[in-house]
Design a protein around this motif. Structure first.
Motif, PDB file in Angstrom:
ATOM      1  N   ARG A  22       0.844  17.006  19.521  1.00  0.00           N
ATOM      2  CA  ARG A  22       0.896  15.946  20.534  1.00  0.00           C
ATOM      3  C   ARG A  22      -0.445  15.229  20.630  1.00  0.00           C
ATOM      4  O   ARG A  22      -0.495  13.999  20.709  1.00  0.00           O
ATOM      5  N   ILE A  23      -1.544  15.990  20.625  1.00  0.00           N
ATOM      6  CA  ILE A  23      -2.876  15.375  20.680  1.00  0.00           C
ATOM      7  C   ILE A  23      -3.107  14.489  19.466  1.00  0.00           C
ATOM      8  O   ILE A  23      -3.553  13.341  19.590  1.00  0.00           O
ATOM      9  N   ASP A  28      -1.036  11.253  19.580  1.00  0.00           N
ATOM     10  CA  ASP A  28      -1.558  10.262  20.526  1.00  0.00           C
ATOM     11  C   ASP A  28      -2.872   9.655  20.037  1.00  0.00           C
ATOM     12  O   ASP A  28      -3.135   8.469  20.259  1.00  0.00           O
ATOM     13  N   ASP A  78      -3.714  14.704  27.486  1.00  0.00           N
ATOM     14  CA  ASP A  78      -3.327  15.777  26.571  1.00  0.00           C
ATOM     15  C   ASP A  78      -4.391  16.862  26.510  1.00  0.00           C
ATOM     16  O   ASP A  78      -4.080  18.067  26.519  1.00  0.00           O
TER      17      ASP A  78
END
Length: 254
Positions: free
Chosen positions: A99-100, A103, A139
């Motif tokens: 996810r990090i 993004d 995040d």
């Protein structure tokens, strides 16, 4: 009081004082005065005005070049900080890490493809870029480390996001023109005065004199153009580039 009014009053006062002193001094000159015994004041004043204007031009060029270099450095620092966030997130669980990284990639892609054009056209950052970076921050800061290894990586990741945000702010401040209007007024007025002084030296119509006058005028125009070109680090002929992002995130250009 407006700065333009202050400037006008200062220039008018200086001219008035000098002209008053010159007129009063001329009235005290006797009939036996021989002006040929003193140096030609016109040549001296022409030389001094040229020297002063050359110094001003040099300072202006140095200032805008330093601003462009600072803008390029802010891009490098931002790209490096985001690269560190992407790399150091490897210690986190796969779901959080992915996810990090997703993004970060989304933010970098937006900067390279969309925000760069906005800085060039409008001289400002985009709201979407701000939201994407805020998502990266959420995040990183929203995850609670579960192991000592993750805990040791947490604060450096937060620091890198803060460094990226700071570099982004610096990039935004450099996006538009930075040279104040009063400086441009001085540069253009000085150019007109400096070039106009050529005619006080009784320039003739010989090829050599006309060539030198033309080259001198062209040089002044080129230097003013150089200042104007460098004054907007992201928007004109020799802009700061997104190369640091593309070097560290090769896929962002696509």
């Amino acid at each position: 009081m407006s700065e333009w009014l202050v400037l006008t009053l200062a220039m008018a006062s200086a001219c008035a004082v000098v002209l008053t002193i010159a007129v009063l001094n001329n009235r005290r000159v006797g009939e036996d005065d021989d002006p040929s015994e003193t140096p030609d004041v016109i040549e001296y004043m022409t030389m001094m005005i040229g020297v002063v204007y050359a110094i001003v031009l040099g300072l202006a060029i140095a200032g805008v070049w330093e601003g462009r270099s600072a803008a390029q450095e802010s891009v490098r620092l931002e790209a490096q900080a985001l690269h560190e966030v992407r790399a150091r997130s490897s210690v986190y669980p796969a779901e959080v890490r992915d996810r990090i990284r997703a993004d970060v990639d989304a933010y970098v892609g937006h900067v390279v493809r969309d925000e760069w054009k906005a800085m060039s056209d409008r001289g400002s950052l985009t709201d979407r870029g701000t939201r994407l970076l805020d998502r990266v921050r959420a995040d990183v800061t929203g995850y609670e480390p579960r192991t000592d290894h993750e805990g040791q990586a947490y604060q450096p990741l937060v620091d890198q996001v803060a460094a990226a945000d700071d570099a982004r702010s610096s990039r935004g401040q450099s996006a538009g023109a930075t040279m104040p209007g009063v400086v441009w007024f001085g540069l253009i007025t000085g150019a007109l005065v400096t070039v106009g002084l050529i005619f006080t030296l009784q320039i003739r119509r010989t090829f050599r004199e006309l060539l030198l006058a033309g080259l001198f005028s062209a040089l002044i125009a080129f230097l003013l153009f150089l200042i104007w070109d460098f004054d907007s680090p992201f928007g004109r002929g020799v802009p700061a580039t997104a190369a640091p992002f593309l070097d560290l995130f090769p896929h962002a250009g696509g």
